[in-house]
Design a protein around this motif. Structure first.
Motif, mmCIF file in Angstrom:
data_model
loop_
_atom_site.group_PDB
_atom_site.id
_atom_site.type_symbol
_atom_site.label_atom_id
_atom_site.label_comp_id
_atom_site.label_asym_id
_atom_site.label_seq_id
_atom_site.Cartn_x
_atom_site.Cartn_y
_atom_site.Cartn_z
ATOM 1 N N LEU A 121 -10.968 -115.599 19.236
ATOM 2 C CA LEU A 121 -9.513 -115.486 19.114
ATOM 3 C C LEU A 121 -8.994 -116.290 17.921
ATOM 4 C CD1 LEU A 121 -8.455 -115.659 22.873
ATOM 5 C CD2 LEU A 121 -8.867 -113.632 21.460
ATOM 6 N N GLU A 122 -9.592 -117.444 17.676
ATOM 7 C CA GLU A 122 -9.224 -118.230 16.492
ATOM 8 C C GLU A 122 -9.597 -117.475 15.222
ATOM 9 O OE1 GLU A 122 -11.218 -121.928 17.023
ATOM 10 O OE2 GLU A 122 -9.961 -122.547 18.721
ATOM 11 N N TRP A 123 -10.737 -116.811 15.263
ATOM 12 C CA TRP A 123 -11.178 -115.991 14.137
ATOM 13 C C TRP A 123 -10.158 -114.887 13.852
ATOM 14 C CZ3 TRP A 123 -15.255 -114.887 10.671
ATOM 15 C CH2 TRP A 123 -15.247 -113.594 10.171
ATOM 16 N N ASP A 124 -9.755 -114.161 14.893
ATOM 17 C CA ASP A 124 -8.802 -113.063 14.720
ATOM 18 C C ASP A 124 -7.526 -113.538 14.023
ATOM 19 O OD1 ASP A 124 -10.461 -111.228 15.941
ATOM 20 O OD2 ASP A 124 -9.362 -111.179 17.841
ATOM 21 N N GLU A 125 -7.034 -114.676 14.453
ATOM 22 C CA GLU A 125 -5.801 -115.196 13.858
ATOM 23 C C GLU A 125 -6.015 -115.551 12.390
ATOM 24 O OE1 GLU A 125 -2.370 -118.648 14.601
ATOM 25 O OE2 GLU A 125 -4.146 -118.527 15.903
ATOM 26 N N ALA A 126 -7.115 -116.233 12.098
ATOM 27 C CA ALA A 126 -7.391 -116.638 10.720
ATOM 28 C C ALA A 126 -7.618 -115.426 9.823
ATOM 29 C CB ALA A 126 -8.600 -117.568 10.686
ATOM 30 N N PHE A 127 -8.368 -114.454 10.323
ATOM 31 C CA PHE A 127 -8.645 -113.264 9.528
ATOM 32 C C PHE A 127 -7.375 -112.435 9.322
ATOM 33 C CE2 PHE A 127 -10.369 -108.791 9.340
ATOM 34 C CZ PHE A 127 -10.847 -108.892 8.037
ATOM 35 N N GLY A 128 -6.573 -112.299 10.377
ATOM 36 C CA GLY A 128 -5.312 -111.578 10.242
ATOM 37 C C GLY A 128 -4.386 -112.227 9.233
ATOM 38 N N ASN A 129 -4.297 -113.545 9.260
ATOM 39 C CA ASN A 129 -3.457 -114.263 8.294
ATOM 40 C C ASN A 129 -3.984 -114.084 6.874
ATOM 41 O OD1 ASN A 129 -1.663 -115.199 10.221
ATOM 42 N ND2 ASN A 129 -2.775 -117.120 10.540
ATOM 43 N N TYR A 130 -5.304 -114.075 6.742
ATOM 44 C CA TYR A 130 -5.900 -113.866 5.418
ATOM 45 C C TYR A 130 -5.517 -112.497 4.864
ATOM 46 C CZ TYR A 130 -9.437 -112.627 1.969
ATOM 47 O OH TYR A 130 -10.073 -112.185 0.845
ATOM 48 N N LEU A 131 -5.644 -111.461 5.674
ATOM 49 C CA LEU A 131 -5.295 -110.123 5.198
ATOM 50 C C LEU A 131 -3.815 -110.036 4.821
ATOM 51 C CD1 LEU A 131 -7.260 -107.803 7.666
ATOM 52 C CD2 LEU A 131 -7.939 -108.578 5.396
ATOM 53 N N LYS A 132 -2.970 -110.684 5.601
ATOM 54 C CA LYS A 132 -1.533 -110.662 5.306
ATOM 55 C C LYS A 132 -1.208 -111.410 4.023
ATOM 56 C CE LYS A 132 -0.391 -110.295 10.201
ATOM 57 N NZ LYS A 132 0.042 -111.018 11.422
ATOM 58 N N SER A 133 -2.071 -112.320 3.606
ATOM 59 C CA SER A 133 -1.823 -113.098 2.390
ATOM 60 C C SER A 133 -2.163 -112.332 1.118
ATOM 61 C CB SER A 133 -2.648 -114.394 2.421
ATOM 62 O OG SER A 133 -4.017 -114.152 2.146
ATOM 63 N N LEU A 134 -2.899 -111.239 1.235
ATOM 64 C CA LEU A 134 -3.311 -110.488 0.054
ATOM 65 C C LEU A 134 -2.115 -109.754 -0.548
ATOM 66 C CD1 LEU A 134 -6.722 -109.099 1.380
ATOM 67 C CD2 LEU A 134 -6.329 -111.097 -0.089
ATOM 68 N N ASP A 135 -2.048 -109.731 -1.862
ATOM 69 C CA ASP A 135 -0.834 -109.271 -2.547
ATOM 70 C C ASP A 135 -0.890 -107.816 -3.009
ATOM 71 O OD1 ASP A 135 -2.698 -109.569 -4.528
ATOM 72 O OD2 ASP A 135 -1.557 -110.985 -5.743
#
Length: 249
Positions: A121-135
């Motif tokens: 679950l921590e992974w999902d949050e970190a990975f989701g935030n990473y994808l949202k950070s891409l421009d």
């Protein structure tokens, strides 16, 4: 543009099962591979059609790992997401192109008895935030180790609460990934029952008792550019089958 994603469950093993012949036949622009279970020196180069090959291996030998084969050189390559506790298993590669980012991922399983659920679950949050950070718009593919809908498993009431079909994992997938991306297969096939993974036990594949764990997800901006999204369940060689995305970019 044609893209393939495939959890091969060991690149060295699948190489002995006609892997390169399958790639030649599919003739995709990109091939994203998960669970290579090998380090670069153990992976046979495949340069006939794919001059650019990128490998992210786990520190632990014979475990996890991802790889991307492509015909066109990217602007940049990134391994991992700059989160140390998630970057030592070789699970993510990001390629940047002028119009998009291509991300392949091998999401960690929660394991038997959901022993690794908190990490997952921590992974999902970190990975989701990473994808949202891409421009730029994103195309993310791979083995996400979750069956999102009840029609993505054969007996939802029976297996609910197990790895890949727990309420926690499914809610996390929706919150962290589907809040920002669309499931290309479900866009085109909202009611179709088709699986991408089958256990090696009990003739599961022969009886089509599987789960849909593999996805092509794309940014909402790319939704109207989807041409086709398929599960290629007639291709063998792994406990997963390849999945294909055809998109007009």
């Amino acid at each position: 543009m044609k893209l393939i994603s495939w959890n091969v469950n060991g690149i060295r093993a699948v190489m002995k099962k006609g892997f390169t012949d399958v790639l030649d036949e599919l003739d995709a622009d990109f091939v994203c591979i998960q669970e290579t279970k090998a380090h670069p020196e153990q992976i046979e180069s495949y340069t006939d059609n794919y001059p650019y090959q990128y490998i992210n291996s786990a520190k632990r030998k014979g475990y996890s790992g991802t790889m991307v084969l492509c015909k066109k050189k990217p602007l940049s390559i990134k391994y991992g997401i700059n989160v140390p506790e998630f970057d030592d298993e070789g699970r993510i590669i990001t390629l940047e192109y002028p119009e998009f980012y291509l991300v392949t991922v091998y999401t960690p399983t929660s394991g038997d008895g959901l022993m690794r659920l908190d990490y997952r679950l921590e992974w999902d949050e970190a990975f989701g935030n990473y994808l949202k950070s891409l421009d730029k718009p994103v195309m993310a593919c791979g083995d996400f180790n979750v069956a999102n809908n009840e029609i993505d498993v054969p007996y939802p009431d029976m297996i609910r609460g197990t790895a890949g079909f727990s309420d926690e994992e499914r809610d996390s997938f929706k919150e962290n990934l589907l809040s920002n991306l669309v499931d290309t297969y479900r866009v085109l096939n909202p009611e179709t029952i088709q699986y991408s993974w089958w256990s090696y036990r009990g003739q599961a594949r022969e009886n089509n008792i599987g789960m849909r764990l593999d996805y092509w997800l794309v940014s909402n901006d790319l939704k109207d550019k989807i041409v086709d999204s398929k599960i290629l369940d007639d291709i063998y060689g792994s406990d997963h089958c390849p999945i294909m995305l055809d998109i007009n970019i």
